[in-house]
Scaffold this active site. Structure first.
Site, PDB file in Angstrom:
ATOM      1  CE  LYS A 187       0.423   2.208   3.552  1.00  0.00           C
ATOM      2  NZ  LYS A 187       1.676   2.283   4.157  1.00  0.00           N
TER       3      LYS A 187
ATOM      4  CE1 TYR B  28      -2.214  -0.413   7.421  1.00  0.00           C
ATOM      5  CE2 TYR B  28      -1.048   2.383   6.899  1.00  0.00           C
ATOM      6  CZ  TYR B  28      -0.529   0.404   6.943  1.00  0.00           C
ATOM      7  OH  TYR B  28      -0.011  -0.477   6.973  1.00  0.00           O
TER       8      TYR B  28
END
Ligand code: NDP
Length: 380
Positions: free
Chosen positions: A151, A236
């Site tokens: 990510k 996140y």
């Protein structure tokens, strides 16, 4: 030290047979999977025979690969560390000795494409600076390898779309390193929110930030990082709102603050944003490179759930309006890599899919647009 059970020297054919025996075939990749928000079972604890494991190659031997992924691969059930791709010859020597990696499975960025002819490598895990994820994912797919990308999946929506297209064209699996989908506290929040255990979710507060050090690091260079705290850890908080509500936000507003414009000349330091969901739920978020923030709080009609710390590798803790959440600490990365290997072997789609990474990038681009415009932005 490499565990003796993890020696990479094994006949490639037996693992190929494993794939052939268990795969649903190429068509399976196109089958409609579970909803991306539907919790899937954690990786099965069944111990596979060593020769049945799939081989991972880690690309980019930085902190995350060195201190998290390689050790995690010593604990996995369905996969092992088969190869490495690095631009640093000293690292190649060190890893070769530490993990008993054969010379034939060691690549540089220049020789990377030769991985196509290597039957030891089933899965390429791209752990490079953000702006390099797209290139190495696409090259890995073109080499016929399944790909996990760290990510953020890439640094733009266009890159994410190109990665998905390349993996579809090559008929290989694509996943994103969203390890929290394999972490029990976060999975409990997903269950409480998505199964409406306390009724509909009304409000989510999610923030992630830390004090970044070295001003020379790539995370502060736009060309390599794509953006600042938002791309790195704010993602996140986006994920948290999405998997708590089980919904996709439709619009958002955002504000930026820079307390150190010199250090953060190229990328964002601190951002706040607010999202609206189709059910009427709202979320509010913080991300920053200036302070430690790590919290997820969700309020529903008849109760609430909270995690703090919420997103780390370990030490996660939480409580709900019914009491403490008592879940074990797990090896998130080992579960994540095992699950992806099982997906490759069975044809099941990984729950942290390329489409999930693409959606986060659409939201990230919308947040940057909202900062620019100062108004509400639709997410499309
Ligand atoms: P590091 O800076 O520690 O490592 C990156 C590695 O990439 C380097 O060591 C180097 O490896 C390689 N590299 C190739 N080209 C460059 C370049 N131009 N500049 C810098 N490095 C280069 O980063 P991290 O390991 O912390 O992060 C890597 C990726 O993993 C990022 O995308 C990050 O977002 C993600 N990450 C994910 C986490 C998670 O929890 N899911 C946690 C931490 C990071 P070599 O010398 O072998 O070529």
């Amino acid at each position: 030290m490499a565990h003796p059970d993890q020696q990479p020297e094994r006949p490639a054919a037996s693992r190929r047979d494993f794939i052939k025996r268990t795969a649903l075939g190429a068509a399976a990749l196109g089958l409609p999977g579970r909803s991306i928000w539907q919790p899937s079972p954690l990786a099965s604890p069944i111990k596979r025979r060593q020769e049945e494991r799939l081989g991972y190659a880690l690309v980019g031997l930085g902190n995350y690969a060195t201190y998290q992924l390689a050790p995690a691969l010593q604990q996995t059930q369905h996969c092992y560390l088969a190869g490495i791709v690095t631009g640093t010859p000293e690292k190649a020597e060190r890893w070769k000795a530490q993990y008993n990696i054969p010379e034939r499975n060691i690549y540089s960025y220049d020789t990377f494409d030769e991985i196509a002819g290597n039957p030891d490598i089933d899965i390429v895990y791209v752990v490079l600076p953000n702006s390099m994820h797209a290139e190495y994912t696409i090259r890995a797919a073109q080499a016929g390898k399944h790909v996990l990308s760290e990510k953020p999946m890439a640094i733009s929506v266009a890159e994410c779309e190109a990665m998905i297209a390349a993996c579809e064209a090559a008929n290989v699996h694509l996943g994103v390193g969203y390890r929290l989908h394999f972490e029990p506290h976060n999975r409990e929040v997903m269950r409480i929110g998505q199964e409406k255990v306390f009724g509909n979710i009304k409000a989510v507060e999610a923030g992630y930030g830390f004090r970044i050090g070295d001003p020379a690091q790539w995370r502060l260079r736009k060309a390599l990082a794509g953006g600042g705290a938002l791309m790195d850890v704010g993602i996140y908080a986006i994920q948290a709102a999405r998997y708590t509500t089980g919904e996709e936000p439709v619009s958002l507003t955002a504000q930026e603050v820079k307390t150190d414009p010199e250090k953060f000349a190229e990328v964002d330091e601190t951002l706040f944003w607010q999202m609206k969901f189709p059910s009427g739920a709202v979320s509010t978020h913080t991300t920053t490179y200036a302070a430690y923030v790590e919290r997820l709080y969700a309020a529903a009609e008849r109760g609430w759930v909270e995690l703090s710390p919420a997103y780390s590798y370990g030490g996660l803790a939480g409580r709900s309006s019914q009491g403490p959440l008592n879940f074990p600490q797990v090896y998130e990365q080992a579960l994540q890599m095992d699950d992806f290997a099982e997906c490759v072997a069975t044809g099941r789609k990984h729950r942290a899919s390329g489409e999930m990474g693409l959606q986060d990038m659409k939201i990230i681009e919308a947040i940057y647009r909202a900062v620019e415009s100062g108004g509400s932005v639709e997410i499309g």
